[in-house]
Design a protein around this motif. Structure first.
Motif, PDB file in Angstrom:
ATOM      1  N   ALA A 342      26.062  63.693  13.476  1.00 50.41           N
ATOM      2  CA  ALA A 342      27.153  63.718  12.497  1.00 50.41           C
ATOM      3  C   ALA A 342      26.834  62.832  11.302  1.00 50.41           C
ATOM      4  O   ALA A 342      27.179  63.165  10.156  1.00 50.41           O
ATOM      5  N   GLN A 343      26.177  61.708  11.535  1.00 52.88           N
ATOM      6  CA  GLN A 343      25.799  60.834  10.423  1.00 52.88           C
ATOM      7  C   GLN A 343      24.748  61.493   9.537  1.00 52.88           C
ATOM      8  O   GLN A 343      24.784  61.338   8.305  1.00 52.88           O
ATOM      9  N   LEU A 345      24.513  64.630   8.949  1.00 52.90           N
ATOM     10  CA  LEU A 345      25.261  65.593   8.134  1.00 52.90           C
ATOM     11  C   LEU A 345      26.016  64.887   7.021  1.00 52.90           C
ATOM     12  O   LEU A 345      26.023  65.337   5.876  1.00 52.90           O
ATOM     13  N   ARG A 346      26.666  63.786   7.351  1.00 52.20           N
ATOM     14  CA  ARG A 346      27.472  63.083   6.355  1.00 52.20           C
ATOM     15  C   ARG A 346      26.613  62.508   5.239  1.00 52.20           C
ATOM     16  O   ARG A 346      27.029  62.460   4.075  1.00 52.20           O
ATOM     17  N   SER A 347      25.402  62.078   5.585  1.00 51.53           N
ATOM     18  CA  SER A 347      24.514  61.514   4.567  1.00 51.53           C
ATOM     19  C   SER A 347      23.865  62.583   3.699  1.00 51.53           C
ATOM     20  O   SER A 347      23.271  62.266   2.668  1.00 51.53           O
ATOM     21  N   GLY A 348      23.942  63.850   4.133  1.00 51.54           N
ATOM     22  CA  GLY A 348      23.296  64.925   3.394  1.00 51.54           C
ATOM     23  C   GLY A 348      21.848  65.145   3.770  1.00 51.54           C
ATOM     24  O   GLY A 348      21.191  66.027   3.203  1.00 51.54           O
ATOM     25  N   ARG A 351      21.787  69.830   7.002  1.00 52.19           N
ATOM     26  CA  ARG A 351      22.903  70.744   6.771  1.00 52.19           C
ATOM     27  C   ARG A 351      23.418  71.291   8.106  1.00 52.19           C
ATOM     28  O   ARG A 351      22.647  71.435   9.054  1.00 52.19           O
ATOM     29  N   ALA A 589      32.526  63.733  14.399  1.00 51.53           N
ATOM     30  CA  ALA A 589      32.933  63.174  13.107  1.00 51.53           C
ATOM     31  C   ALA A 589      34.018  62.122  13.286  1.00 51.53           C
ATOM     32  O   ALA A 589      34.007  61.070  12.625  1.00 51.53           O
ATOM     33  N   LEU A 592      32.462  59.014  14.612  1.00 51.90           N
ATOM     34  CA  LEU A 592      31.730  58.326  13.548  1.00 51.90           C
ATOM     35  C   LEU A 592      32.678  57.523  12.675  1.00 51.90           C
ATOM     36  O   LEU A 592      32.352  56.400  12.257  1.00 51.90           O
ATOM     37  N   ASP A 593      33.854  58.063  12.395  1.00 55.51           N
ATOM     38  CA  ASP A 593      34.848  57.314  11.619  1.00 55.51           C
ATOM     39  C   ASP A 593      35.216  56.003  12.317  1.00 55.51           C
ATOM     40  O   ASP A 593      35.323  54.950  11.674  1.00 55.51           O
ATOM     41  N   GLU A 596      32.430  53.451  12.064  1.00 54.81           N
ATOM     42  CA  GLU A 596      32.376  52.816  10.749  1.00 54.81           C
ATOM     43  C   GLU A 596      33.381  51.673  10.648  1.00 54.81           C
ATOM     44  O   GLU A 596      33.087  50.611  10.092  1.00 54.81           O
TER      45      GLU A 596
END
Length: 706
Positions: A342-343, A345-348, A351, A589, A592-593, A596
């Motif tokens: 998930a991280q 994906l979040r960082s780009g 994909r 996701a 992951l929140d 953080e």
């Protein structure tokens, strides 16, 4: 012998202006005419010796002593009055470089022997192993022991087959059409590009064929492919799919089951460029596939991907390092999604590669929840230790096919309590929890193994016991009585089944040992004792529960074919809702929140320091951490109970299997992982020099933060 970075080093400006004299060798050694110095990595995994050493190359060995070959050298000892090295012991090593000069002014010890002229340590593999060692605060020699298999002379003497030409063209998308952007992903691979994706695979048996098509598309572009899987059963499924898609001779399986000679023969065929695709378990991530175009890691959350040997690298992280180094594509896949994925994906960096929701609903089984395990039951359900809903589901499904029952505890009765006061039954020798290995066997301690023949409760004096946790063997016994005409099969640590027939049967398995049902799949699955996974004192408890449940549920037929999954757990729990909605990406996701907010991995970087209390305190006192770092603990370790679901349920509360002493966690901010690893390595070297050899285990990114 000399250290390449030792005190013999001269000032830079002097080196630039003064021409070096020809290196000296021990008396009686005729040096090679060209490049008489070999820089050697000695296979001796000591932190303070994690460097290269210079040796003289005798003229007789010059042709074979190429960079990348295995050699034997004398390490230690001293140089005598006549320039000969005296004492020391022989060690294996690798030549990493041939040089004209050395930083050491004295006579160099000669290479003792070139073990083989076969180049097994390429510059690319050396860079990868160095990066892994630096990331995990380990030694290069330790990583090479994981990356390069032991030599087998017979296998080296055999020629590898001639490489086959690339496939005529890319394969048809096939079942990749079920995924949004699936055909585009294959087309990108076939075009020689390096796409990076986090793949949430649909339930059902199709994922091995989808991996095979991705490999075929990569080979069609003239590039290599590497697939790393968690266990031998998954390897066998992908192997069969590759044979069907590619035919024979285009890939090799790197697995320990093949035996040392055969595995080394296959590894050499990859190293020599005879085969451009390889699949295997954990160690295969280092396989020297040439012109690597695609790296596939399946089920990256599986504990099997975390190496138990120093420096404890994780397959996913090694693959990420390798993909970046070699410009390869990356496919991080599974029926579930890890927080690390998930991280990405979040960082780009990657994909998403997932199916539309309507496709997921069409292929997934129906999921039902049972919250209250002690709800009122009819007599048959009570005898089977099942809630009524689960018992009725199993009864109806057995008319159509096999039923999978996942029990997250192995053994018979892995946790016992007093039948009167419910106090945990404990060993009188060490205080560990008692377990019952069988109905007619003596009690034994899950920690020290001592048998207990005359137990009574220390609190109330009662001699009556009750099973607080029921294992897979006792569950099989109870279900066999409740369904007397139905075959009962078990799959677990002692014997893991790969497949089961499509005929009606009860198949009981611990998490991770679920066999594949032939034909359309299981008619139903019962996921028992969900609290055993959810209530683990571990940061990954929810994520691991979702992965275990989805892995089992994906073996069940779709809902429109009658497939049903019953999970016995609190319905409101986030992990349970992720299973009901079949939404692993959403669960990852949300996790992951939370990470953080709490500054937990993978948002931060963390390392564990485990060992005797004094040794841990010494290392922490020598640690020079970057700004903003903090130390959590140390706290005492409790040995893990042996009866818990094996790898499935992890260890006991706060414990690490087989360890005692204390553990501290060291946490740093994002971007400071390299500084943390370097600080830990330096502190360990200093501690060993000052205090001696008391063992302290350092593990960067530990999988068992609890």
């Amino acid at each position: 012998m000399s250290s390449a970075d030792g005190p013999g080093e001269q000032l830079a400006f002097i080196r630039e202006t003064v021409r070096r004299a020809r290196p000296k060798a021990a008396r009686g050694v005729v040096l090679a005419e060209r490049q008489p110095v070999a820089r050697v990595l000695v296979d001796k995994g000591v932190l303070s010796l994690d460097q290269y050493f210079d040796y003289a190359v005798p003229e007789a060995m010059s042709a074979d002593a190429r960079p990348g070959v295995r050699v034997r050298v004398r390490f230690g000892g001293r140089v005598g009055a006549h320039g000969r090295r005296e004492g020391g012991t022989l060690h294996d090593g690798f030549v990493v470089e041939r040089r004209d000069d050395s930083d050491y002014a004295g006579p160099l010890a000669p290479l003792a022997r070139v073990l083989s002229p076969e180049v097994v340590l390429t510059p690319r593999l050396l860079r990868l192993c160095r990066a892994v060692a630096d990331r995990y605060a380990g030694t290069l020699a330790d990583v090479l022991q994981l990356a390069v298999p032991p030599r087998h002379a017979g296998a080296e003497a055999e020629p590898s087959p001639r490489p086959l030409p690339p496939p005529a063209g890319p394969p048809a998308p096939g079942s990749w059409e079920r995924y949004a952007h699936g055909p585009e992903f294959l087309a990108s691979l076939a075009g020689g590009h390096a796409p990076r994706a986090v793949w949430t695979a649909l339930p059902g048996p199709g994922w091995p064929a989808e991996i095979a098509r991705a490999v075929a598309a990569t080979l069609a572009a003239g590039r290599g492919a590497l697939v790393v899987l968690p266990d031998g059963r998954a390897v066998a499924r992908v192997d069969a799919a590759l044979r069907e898609v590619l035919g024979a001779g285009r890939h090799v399986v790197l697995a320990a089951e093949a035996g040392p000679q055969e595995r080394y023969r296959r590894w050499l065929s990859v190293s020599r460029g005879s085969v451009h695709a390889a699949i295997g378990t954990r160690a295969a991530v280092f396989a020297p596939v040439r012109d690597l175009g695609l790296l596939v890691v399946w089920s990256d959350g599986d504990n099997s991907h975390s190496d138990p040997n120093a420096p404890y690298p994780h397959v996913r992280e090694v693959a990420l390092l390798r993909a970046a180094e070699e410009g390869a594509g990356m496919l991080l896949g599974g029926v579930s999604t890890t927080v690390e994925a998930a991280q990405l994906l979040r960082s780009g960096w990657a994909r998403p590669l997932a199916a539309p929701r309507e496709t997921v609903r069409r292929t997934a089984p129906r999921v039902r929840t049972v919250t209250d395990y002690d709800q009122a039951r009819d007599g048959a359900a009570q005898a089977a230790r099942l809630p009524t809903v689960a018992w009725e589901t199993a009864r109806d499904a057995l008319a159509r096919g096999p039923v999978l029952v996942q029990v997250p505890r192995r053994g018979y009765a892995p946790r016992l309590v007093c039948g009167r006061c419910r106090e945990t039954a404990r060993c009188r020798a060490c205080g560990g929890p008692l377990e019952s290995p069988a109905a007619d066997a003596a009690l034994r301690c899950a920690w020290c193994g001592t048998e207990e023949h005359d137990w009574h409760c220390a609190e109330c004096g009662s001699f009556r016991l009750r099973a607080a946790v029921v294992g897979v063997r006792r569950t099989a016994e109870e279900l066999g009585k409740a369904f007397p005409r139905v075959p009962v099969r078990t799959s677990g640590r002692d014997a893991v089944l790969a497949t089961v027939p499509a005929a009606p049967a009860l198949v009981l398995a611990t998490p991770g040992a679920e066999p594949v049902a032939e034909g359309p799949g299981y008619a139903a699955a019962l996921l028992l004792d969900g609290w055993a996974l959810l209530n683990r004192p571990d940061l990954r408890a929810g994520e691991e529960a979702v992965r275990r449940w989805l892995t089992a549920a994906s073996l069940v037929r779709p809902a429109d074919e009658g497939g049903t999954v019953v999970v016995v757990a609190e319905a409101s729990a986030r992990a349970v809702q992720a299973l009901v909605r079949w939404d692993p990406a959403g669960h990852a996701a949300a996790e992951l929140d939370e990470r953080e907010e709490l500054r937990f991995p993978p948002v931060s970087r963390m390392a564990s320091v485990t060992g005797p209390a004094r040794a841990v305190a010494d290392l922490l006192g020598l640690l020079r951490l970057p700004a903003g770092a903090d130390v959590l603990g140390p706290v005492p370790l409790v040995p893990a109970a042996g009866g818990a679901a094996g790898a499935a349920a992890g260890g006991g509360a706060g414990g690490v299997q087989g360890e005692s002493g204390e553990r501290a966690l060291v946490r740093v901010a994002p971007g400071q992982g390299a500084a943390l690893a370097a600080a830990l390595k330096s502190a360990q070297i200093a501690r060993l020099a000052l205090r001696g050899a008391e063992t302290v285990r350092i593990r960067v990114d530990p999988p068992d933060i609890g």
